[in-house]
Write a protein that holds these residues in place. Structure first.
Motif, PDB file in Angstrom:
ATOM      1  N   GLN A  96      -8.949  -0.087   7.882  1.00  0.00           N
ATOM      2  CA  GLN A  96      -9.713   0.509   6.776  1.00  0.00           C
ATOM      3  C   GLN A  96      -9.040   1.816   6.317  1.00  0.00           C
ATOM      4  O   GLN A  96      -8.976   2.103   5.107  1.00  0.00           O
ATOM      5  CB  GLN A  96     -11.122   0.804   7.280  1.00  0.00           C
ATOM      6  CG  GLN A  96     -12.127   1.199   6.245  1.00  0.00           C
ATOM      7  CD  GLN A  96     -13.418   1.609   6.953  1.00  0.00           C
ATOM      8  OE1 GLN A  96     -13.748   2.783   7.024  1.00  0.00           O
ATOM      9  NE2 GLN A  96     -14.120   0.642   7.498  1.00  0.00           N
ATOM     10  N   GLY A  97      -8.534   2.581   7.281  1.00  0.00           N
ATOM     11  CA  GLY A  97      -7.831   3.811   6.950  1.00  0.00           C
ATOM     12  C   GLY A  97      -6.602   3.538   6.091  1.00  0.00           C
ATOM     13  O   GLY A  97      -6.270   4.319   5.192  1.00  0.00           O
ATOM     14  N   GLN A  98      -5.933   2.434   6.372  1.00  0.00           N
ATOM     15  CA  GLN A  98      -4.754   2.062   5.577  1.00  0.00           C
ATOM     16  C   GLN A  98      -5.178   1.560   4.199  1.00  0.00           C
ATOM     17  O   GLN A  98      -4.583   1.925   3.177  1.00  0.00           O
ATOM     18  CB  GLN A  98      -3.954   0.985   6.328  1.00  0.00           C
ATOM     19  CG  GLN A  98      -3.449   1.500   7.680  1.00  0.00           C
ATOM     20  CD  GLN A  98      -2.820   0.434   8.554  1.00  0.00           C
ATOM     21  OE1 GLN A  98      -3.100  -0.753   8.401  1.00  0.00           O
ATOM     22  NE2 GLN A  98      -1.967   0.863   9.481  1.00  0.00           N
TER      23      GLN A  98
ATOM     24  N   ILE B 264       0.838  -1.206   0.000  1.00  0.00           N
ATOM     25  CA  ILE B 264       0.000   0.000   0.000  1.00  0.00           C
ATOM     26  C   ILE B 264       0.870   1.253   0.000  1.00  0.00           C
ATOM     27  O   ILE B 264       0.560   2.230  -0.664  1.00  0.00           O
ATOM     28  CB  ILE B 264      -0.973  -0.029   1.202  1.00  0.00           C
ATOM     29  CG1 ILE B 264      -1.945  -1.214   1.054  1.00  0.00           C
ATOM     30  CG2 ILE B 264      -1.740   1.292   1.320  1.00  0.00           C
ATOM     31  CD1 ILE B 264      -2.857  -1.439   2.238  1.00  0.00           C
ATOM     32  N   ALA B 265       1.951   1.209   0.753  1.00  0.00           N
ATOM     33  CA  ALA B 265       2.957   2.266   0.749  1.00  0.00           C
ATOM     34  C   ALA B 265       4.308   1.547   0.796  1.00  0.00           C
ATOM     35  O   ALA B 265       4.367   0.387   1.250  1.00  0.00           O
ATOM     36  CB  ALA B 265       2.772   3.185   1.954  1.00  0.00           C
TER      37      ALA B 265
ATOM     38  N   ARG C  35       5.356  -1.041   3.472  1.00  0.00           N
ATOM     39  CA  ARG C  35       4.213  -1.291   4.374  1.00  0.00           C
ATOM     40  C   ARG C  35       3.416  -2.499   3.898  1.00  0.00           C
ATOM     41  O   ARG C  35       3.711  -3.091   2.862  1.00  0.00           O
ATOM     42  CB  ARG C  35       3.306  -0.045   4.433  1.00  0.00           C
ATOM     43  CG  ARG C  35       4.021   1.227   4.889  1.00  0.00           C
ATOM     44  CD  ARG C  35       4.510   1.136   6.320  1.00  0.00           C
ATOM     45  NE  ARG C  35       5.183   2.372   6.751  1.00  0.00           N
ATOM     46  CZ  ARG C  35       5.738   2.543   7.945  1.00  0.00           C
ATOM     47  NH1 ARG C  35       5.734   1.566   8.837  1.00  0.00           N
ATOM     48  NH2 ARG C  35       6.330   3.691   8.267  1.00  0.00           N
ATOM     49  N   ASN C  36       2.387  -2.850   4.655  1.00  0.00           N
ATOM     50  CA  ASN C  36       1.597  -4.051   4.347  1.00  0.00           C
ATOM     51  C   ASN C  36       0.906  -3.995   2.997  1.00  0.00           C
ATOM     52  O   ASN C  36       0.516  -2.922   2.531  1.00  0.00           O
ATOM     53  CB  ASN C  36       0.515  -4.261   5.417  1.00  0.00           C
ATOM     54  CG  ASN C  36       1.097  -4.725   6.739  1.00  0.00           C
ATOM     55  OD1 ASN C  36       2.198  -5.265   6.778  1.00  0.00           O
ATOM     56  ND2 ASN C  36       0.359  -4.516   7.818  1.00  0.00           N
TER      57      ASN C  36
ATOM     58  N   ALA D  20      -7.697   2.353   2.516  1.00  0.00           N
ATOM     59  CA  ALA D  20      -8.176   3.455   1.665  1.00  0.00           C
ATOM     60  C   ALA D  20      -7.044   3.985   0.793  1.00  0.00           C
ATOM     61  O   ALA D  20      -7.285   4.529  -0.283  1.00  0.00           O
ATOM     62  CB  ALA D  20      -8.756   4.572   2.531  1.00  0.00           C
ATOM     63  N   TRP D  21      -5.808   3.802   1.234  1.00  0.00           N
ATOM     64  CA  TRP D  21      -4.647   4.279   0.479  1.00  0.00           C
ATOM     65  C   TRP D  21      -4.165   3.259  -0.556  1.00  0.00           C
ATOM     66  O   TRP D  21      -3.194   3.530  -1.273  1.00  0.00           O
ATOM     67  CB  TRP D  21      -3.522   4.667   1.440  1.00  0.00           C
ATOM     68  CG  TRP D  21      -3.768   5.983   2.112  1.00  0.00           C
ATOM     69  CD1 TRP D  21      -4.793   6.854   1.871  1.00  0.00           C
ATOM     70  CD2 TRP D  21      -2.962   6.589   3.133  1.00  0.00           C
ATOM     71  NE1 TRP D  21      -4.674   7.964   2.686  1.00  0.00           N
ATOM     72  CE2 TRP D  21      -3.558   7.827   3.467  1.00  0.00           C
ATOM     73  CE3 TRP D  21      -1.802   6.213   3.816  1.00  0.00           C
ATOM     74  CZ2 TRP D  21      -3.032   8.682   4.434  1.00  0.00           C
ATOM     75  CZ3 TRP D  21      -1.264   7.067   4.768  1.00  0.00           C
ATOM     76  CH2 TRP D  21      -1.877   8.282   5.086  1.00  0.00           C
ATOM     77  N   ALA D  22      -4.832   2.120  -0.634  1.00  0.00           N
ATOM     78  CA  ALA D  22      -4.487   1.138  -1.674  1.00  0.00           C
ATOM     79  C   ALA D  22      -5.166   1.499  -2.990  1.00  0.00           C
ATOM     80  O   ALA D  22      -4.788   1.012  -4.047  1.00  0.00           O
ATOM     81  CB  ALA D  22      -4.900  -0.265  -1.235  1.00  0.00           C
ATOM     82  N   LYS D  23      -6.169   2.353  -2.892  1.00  0.00           N
ATOM     83  CA  LYS D  23      -6.870   2.761  -4.105  1.00  0.00           C
ATOM     84  C   LYS D  23      -5.999   3.732  -4.900  1.00  0.00           C
ATOM     85  O   LYS D  23      -5.179   4.457  -4.331  1.00  0.00           O
ATOM     86  CB  LYS D  23      -8.213   3.425  -3.744  1.00  0.00           C
ATOM     87  CG  LYS D  23      -9.188   2.412  -3.159  1.00  0.00           C
ATOM     88  CD  LYS D  23     -10.597   2.937  -3.172  1.00  0.00           C
ATOM     89  CE  LYS D  23     -10.974   3.562  -1.851  1.00  0.00           C
ATOM     90  NZ  LYS D  23     -12.395   3.861  -1.737  1.00  0.00           N
TER      91      LYS D  23
ATOM     92  N   ALA E 229     -11.672  -0.313  11.676  1.00  0.00           N
ATOM     93  CA  ALA E 229     -11.558   1.058  11.163  1.00  0.00           C
ATOM     94  C   ALA E 229     -10.094   1.459  10.975  1.00  0.00           C
ATOM     95  O   ALA E 229      -9.741   2.153  10.011  1.00  0.00           O
ATOM     96  CB  ALA E 229     -12.248   2.043  12.111  1.00  0.00           C
ATOM     97  N   TYR E 230      -9.249   1.016  11.886  1.00  0.00           N
ATOM     98  CA  TYR E 230      -7.802   1.305  11.829  1.00  0.00           C
ATOM     99  C   TYR E 230      -7.220   0.802  10.507  1.00  0.00           C
ATOM    100  O   TYR E 230      -6.547   1.539   9.781  1.00  0.00           O
ATOM    101  CB  TYR E 230      -7.162   0.598  13.024  1.00  0.00           C
ATOM    102  CG  TYR E 230      -5.663   0.702  13.174  1.00  0.00           C
ATOM    103  CD1 TYR E 230      -5.101   1.625  14.059  1.00  0.00           C
ATOM    104  CD2 TYR E 230      -4.800  -0.157  12.496  1.00  0.00           C
ATOM    105  CE1 TYR E 230      -3.727   1.704  14.246  1.00  0.00           C
ATOM    106  CE2 TYR E 230      -3.425  -0.078  12.670  1.00  0.00           C
ATOM    107  CZ  TYR E 230      -2.893   0.854  13.552  1.00  0.00           C
ATOM    108  OH  TYR E 230      -1.538   0.924  13.738  1.00  0.00           O
TER     109      TYR E 230
ATOM    110  N   ILE F 131      -3.706  -7.394   5.028  1.00  0.00           N
ATOM    111  CA  ILE F 131      -4.765  -6.814   5.866  1.00  0.00           C
ATOM    112  C   ILE F 131      -6.049  -7.638   5.739  1.00  0.00           C
ATOM    113  O   ILE F 131      -6.738  -7.886   6.740  1.00  0.00           O
ATOM    114  CB  ILE F 131      -5.000  -5.327   5.508  1.00  0.00           C
ATOM    115  CG1 ILE F 131      -3.725  -4.523   5.841  1.00  0.00           C
ATOM    116  CG2 ILE F 131      -6.212  -4.760   6.245  1.00  0.00           C
ATOM    117  CD1 ILE F 131      -3.808  -3.028   5.540  1.00  0.00           C
TER     118      ILE F 131
END
Lengths: 161, 161
Positions: free
Chosen positions: B152-154, B38-39, B42-43, B156-159, B149-150, B48
């Motif tokens: 989910q925030g991460q 994702i970054a 990162r994972n 969201a950056w995979a898009k 939710a934690y 996830i």
């Protein structure tokens, strides 16, 4: 302890635990780290900090617990995406606002009775609330706890690997 | 509606809303996107996904609602960080597990009375629970909603930006 008080205690405990974890991440980041994109093209830590302060500040009128403290943050941290507004408050000021708004909320939350937690928030009409009684202060608290956790997951990636 | 039922309804609504949002992100990502970090460093999304399935699966014994369904995921998605285990289930299988485990939990959750939500979870002793009655099934539900939710925030950056 009365059952309804226990429900509120659990919800407030989850809120406080989350605020504590997010605060620990902010405290672990230098001002320089806050001013760096967390991932390429994504938000900076300072944007998430200002955004969370503004969203928590908005809880005061939303829950009918008081007036906004930091209305001046909305333009940079709510109405616009990160990097759209160049002139931001300092990281130091935002860190202080974060501590302060959460303390104000804490004091207000601790005054509410279980019955008051089940009262409607200010963004729903009496008519709609009669049909949807779950749209109350408590649901706002749970949603904002999740909102905080959502950004906490992103902030966790601002730390060095 | 009885007050205690309303508290539970609000907590379950927050859980379901979160699952729905996370599912929408998984659905928006291709298998190839899931297999990409994702970054940098990162994972990956697939980690996830497997991690959330395993953590939700663990809620069955933790809440005394049934046996684990996907114990085989723990090595890759709980005990080890991403990329430590090369041989993972396919994205297709993990997507199906995600739908299934949330459906199983939903069915079990809907059977519980407010009183049962306030009963202790299985990882606390009777002695400790007597002192800390907030460590119950409901607190697990709120914590796992936040955990979701934690991540989910991460996610969201995979898009794509």
């Amino acid at each position: 302890m009365e059952q309804s008080q226990l429900f509120i205690k659990i919800a407030l405990h989850a809120w406080e635990m989350n605020i504590k974890r997010t605060t620990a991440i902010f405290d672990s980041l230098t001002d320089e780290q806050l001013l760096t994109e967390i991932a390429p093209g994504r938000n900076r830590g300072i944007y998430i900090l200002g955004h969370l302060v503004a969203v928590h500040d908005m809880m005061l009128p939303l829950l009918d617990l008081g007036q906004r403290q930091y209305l001046q943050l909305d333009e940079a941290f709510i109405s616009n995406p990160d990097k759209a507004i160049a002139d931001l408050p300092s990281a130091q000021d935002l860190r202080a606002y974060w501590t302060n708004i959460n303390q104000i909320l804490r004091e207000q939350f601790n005054k509410l009775t279980p019955e008051e937690w089940l009262q409607k928030h200010t963004m729903i009409t009496d008519e709609d609330f009669a049909k949807e009684p779950h749209r109350n202060r408590l649901s706002v608290l749970l949603n904002r706890t999740n909102h905080n956790a959502y950004h906490q997951g992103q902030l966790a990636w601002a730390k060095n690997k």
